[in-house]
Write a protein that holds these residues in place. Structure first.
Motif, PDB file in Angstrom:
ATOM      1  N   ALA A  72     -13.725   8.054   3.017  1.00 35.31           N
ATOM      2  CA  ALA A  72     -15.183   7.871   3.063  1.00 35.31           C
ATOM      3  C   ALA A  72     -15.613   7.395   1.694  1.00 35.31           C
ATOM      4  O   ALA A  72     -15.075   7.865   0.687  1.00 35.31           O
ATOM      5  N   ASP A  73     -16.529   6.429   1.672  1.00 37.18           N
ATOM      6  CA  ASP A  73     -17.022   6.005   0.359  1.00 37.18           C
ATOM      7  C   ASP A  73     -18.480   6.417   0.190  1.00 37.18           C
ATOM      8  O   ASP A  73     -19.146   6.815   1.143  1.00 37.18           O
ATOM      9  N   PHE A  74     -18.939   6.386  -1.027  1.00 32.86           N
ATOM     10  CA  PHE A  74     -20.296   6.820  -1.377  1.00 32.86           C
ATOM     11  C   PHE A  74     -21.000   5.598  -1.944  1.00 32.86           C
ATOM     12  O   PHE A  74     -20.807   5.234  -3.086  1.00 32.86           O
ATOM     13  N   VAL A  81     -11.413  -7.428   5.808  1.00 29.25           N
ATOM     14  CA  VAL A  81     -10.041  -7.899   6.052  1.00 29.25           C
ATOM     15  C   VAL A  81      -9.152  -7.652   4.824  1.00 29.25           C
ATOM     16  O   VAL A  81      -8.293  -8.455   4.490  1.00 29.25           O
ATOM     17  N   ARG A  82      -9.370  -6.508   4.193  1.00 28.98           N
ATOM     18  CA  ARG A  82      -8.734  -6.189   2.903  1.00 28.98           C
ATOM     19  C   ARG A  82      -8.935  -4.703   2.656  1.00 28.98           C
ATOM     20  O   ARG A  82      -9.660  -4.051   3.397  1.00 28.98           O
ATOM     21  N   PHE A  83      -8.330  -4.181   1.580  1.00 30.94           N
ATOM     22  CA  PHE A  83      -8.616  -2.807   1.182  1.00 30.94           C
ATOM     23  C   PHE A  83     -10.043  -2.710   0.666  1.00 30.94           C
ATOM     24  O   PHE A  83     -10.546  -3.647   0.041  1.00 30.94           O
ATOM     25  N   GLY A  84     -10.694  -1.566   0.872  1.00 28.95           N
ATOM     26  CA  GLY A  84     -12.010  -1.332   0.292  1.00 28.95           C
ATOM     27  C   GLY A  84     -11.890  -0.963  -1.178  1.00 28.95           C
ATOM     28  O   GLY A  84     -10.838  -0.526  -1.640  1.00 28.95           O
ATOM     29  N   ASP A  85     -12.982  -1.127  -1.886  1.00 25.24           N
ATOM     30  CA  ASP A  85     -13.078  -0.694  -3.271  1.00 25.24           C
ATOM     31  C   ASP A  85     -14.347   0.138  -3.341  1.00 25.24           C
ATOM     32  O   ASP A  85     -15.423  -0.388  -3.056  1.00 25.24           O
ATOM     33  N   PRO A  86     -14.315   1.433  -3.578  1.00 20.52           N
ATOM     34  CA  PRO A  86     -13.269   2.232  -4.223  1.00 20.52           C
ATOM     35  C   PRO A  86     -12.286   2.956  -3.310  1.00 20.52           C
ATOM     36  O   PRO A  86     -11.493   3.770  -3.800  1.00 20.52           O
ATOM     37  N   GLU A  87     -12.255   2.671  -1.997  1.00 19.62           N
ATOM     38  CA  GLU A  87     -11.332   3.427  -1.136  1.00 19.62           C
ATOM     39  C   GLU A  87      -9.872   3.230  -1.535  1.00 19.62           C
ATOM     40  O   GLU A  87      -9.070   4.164  -1.468  1.00 19.62           O
ATOM     41  N   ALA A  88      -9.509   1.994  -1.936  1.00 20.47           N
ATOM     42  CA  ALA A  88      -8.105   1.730  -2.292  1.00 20.47           C
ATOM     43  C   ALA A  88      -7.637   2.641  -3.424  1.00 20.47           C
ATOM     44  O   ALA A  88      -6.480   3.063  -3.457  1.00 20.47           O
TER      45      ALA A  88
HETATM   46  N1  GLY Z   1     -16.194   0.135  -0.148  1.00 19.24           N
HETATM   47  C1  GLY Z   1     -16.652  -0.887   0.671  1.00 19.24           C
HETATM   48  C2  GLY Z   1     -16.057  -2.213   0.446  1.00 19.24           C
HETATM   49  O1  GLY Z   1     -15.058  -2.377  -0.228  1.00 19.24           O
HETATM   50  O2  GLY Z   1     -16.562  -3.176   1.011  1.00 19.24           O
END
Ligand code: GLY
Ligand code: AMP
Length: 421
Positions: free
Chosen positions: A205-207, A280-287
């Motif tokens: 989960a991201d914030f 279509v990629r890793f999320g940032d900051p989820e990665a």
């Molecule tokens: N955390 C959402 C994104 O990378 O789009």
């Protein structure tokens, strides 16, 4: 394996860090990279990742065997299509599949074609139609710019004036959609895919909001947790059945398969899971929280993706939890200054905390300078997200530059009762 990673954010630092631990690696290059990735491999600051010709040239010069694309913009610029023509395997979609993220209209139509639960939406190109629709609409709605907008193309509001201003501004240059506002809690699910098979990674989960308690404007993301404590296997099964399986089936039917990562942004509503978006990629900051929990060698994972052997490859996942806190420049997500010296240069114990740089640079005297809005992600790792939270905030204390700030409540809404863990 000589790998080139495209991007300069904390996500790309996390990807580089993981490749640097791979026994398969014989060369690690990052274009353009940041001061953190420069400690692990060779940065190529002169290479623009959004220019396929420059990427191909760098691949030839350094005899790159694999490319891992971090952000969305190079994908939409067709970098994977050009790499494929040049015979260089890449982790990331070709341009046609990148449209699943690059156009909200394309992705919404795809979801409808494959009966994937999502919010009802209408497309607008004309100002007059849009204004009439908004004026007659009751309650909250969501406006989404059709194309890429780095997290700034979405407005959720019940204020007609704000909605009209936001939408009319978009309509000057492109289309938009207006969709039904959903309520619930949001999670992100990442699937590794080789184009034929997929494997799910632990739920994140991201914030997204700038202010404490999920208030304030949307940002690229101020923190993340992995896994999400109350998402159990029956919830995952329901998401898989209603959303993930139909998506991959639809992609096969429409020739949109690729080797890489597919991200499902979900709203968990009372009526069940609804799909908000694909990335279509890793999320940032989820990665930054997900990658440290992958125990398998990223070189072997890359092989399984490229060679389409993911069906017989099960990535090993740690039993730990991770929590990441983004340290941002003063003023972000509004205007901010860059070039602030980071002093001392943060160090971290690796085992239970990591600090990933975003867009930092190193000057001739070896000083690390900030270079963007989000500057670092401090990640804590522990047996549960409470322990991970404590370690992440310990790491935050070591990151010092003028104007630095972070949200102090990352993960908190998921802590049922702090004393129980
Ligand atoms: N955390 C959402 C994104 O990378 O789009
Ligand atoms: P998206 O880029 O489509 O993920 O939208 C960005 C953010 O806007 C999401 O993470 C949600 O917080 C919010 N959002 C998007 N669509 C909706 C919706 N239909 N209802 C409520 N919130 C939404």
């Amino acid at each position: 394996m000589k790998v080139l990673i495209l991007g300069s954010g904390a996500r790309e630092h996390a990807i580089t860090w993981k490749y640097s631990k791979s026994r398969r690696i014989s060369g690690l290059y990052i274009a353009p990279g940041n001061a953190g990735t420069g400690e692990l491999g060779l940065n190529l600051p002169e290479v623009n990742p959004e220019d396929p010709a420059q990427v191909i040239e760098a691949c030839k010069e350094y005899e790159i065997t694999h490319v891992f694309v971090g952000p969305e913009a190079p994908l939409m610029a067709g970098v994977v299509d050009e790499l494929s023509k040049a015979g260089i395997p890449a982790v990331g979609p070709h341009k046609a599949a990148a449209m699943l993220e690059g156009s909200k209209i394309f992705s919404k139509e795809f979801m409808k074609r494959h009966s994937i639960p999502t919010a009802d939406a209408r497309e607008f190109t004309e100002k007059a139609d849009f204004e009439t629709y908004i004026k007659n609409k009751e309650g909250s709605v969501v406006i989404k710019q059709d194309g890429l907008a780095a997290g700034k193309g979405v407005l959720v509001s019940d204020n007609k004036e704000e909605l009209l201003n936001f939408g009319n501004d978009i309509l000057k240059s492109e289309k938009l959609i207006v969709e039904q506002c959903l309520t619930g809690y949001e999670i992100s699910i990442f699937a590794l895919t080789d184009g034929k098979n997929y494997k799910l990674l632990p739920v994140c989960a991201d914030f997204k909001r700038a202010k404490e308690g999920d208030n304030g404007p949307n940002t690229g993301g101020m923190g993340a947790i992995c896994p999400v404590p109350y998402v159990n296997s029956s919830i995952i099964s329901e998401i898989e059945e209603k959303i993930i399986v139909p998506t991959f089936k639809g992609m096969s039917q429409e020739n949109l398969n690729y080797a890489g990562v597919l991200y499902f942004g979900l709203m968990m509503t009372e009526e069940g899971p609804m799909l908000l978006e694909y990335n279509v990629r890793f999320g940032d900051p989820e990665a930054q929280v997900l990658i440290p929990l992958i125990d398998s060698d990223l070189g072997n994972i890359t092989d399984a993706l490229i060679n389409q052997t993911l069906d017989e490859y099960n990535p090993r996942i740690s039993n730990n939890a991770a929590l990441g806190v983004v340290v941002a420049s003063g003023g972000y997500p509004g205007s901010y200054e860059t070039g602030k010296q980071v002093k001392p240069i943060p160090v971290y114990p690796e085992k239970d905390a990591l600090i990933f740089h975003a867009s930092t640079t190193e000057d001739e005297s070896g000083h690390v300078l900030t270079g963007g809005g989000r500057c670092f992600t401090c990640v804590g790792i522990g047996a549960n997200i409470l322990k991970a939270n404590a370690r992440a905030y310990e790491a935050v204390k070591t990151v010092k530059f003028e104007g630095a700030w972070c949200r102090t409540d990352i993960g908190k809404k998921f802590f049922a009762n702090e004393k129980t863990i």
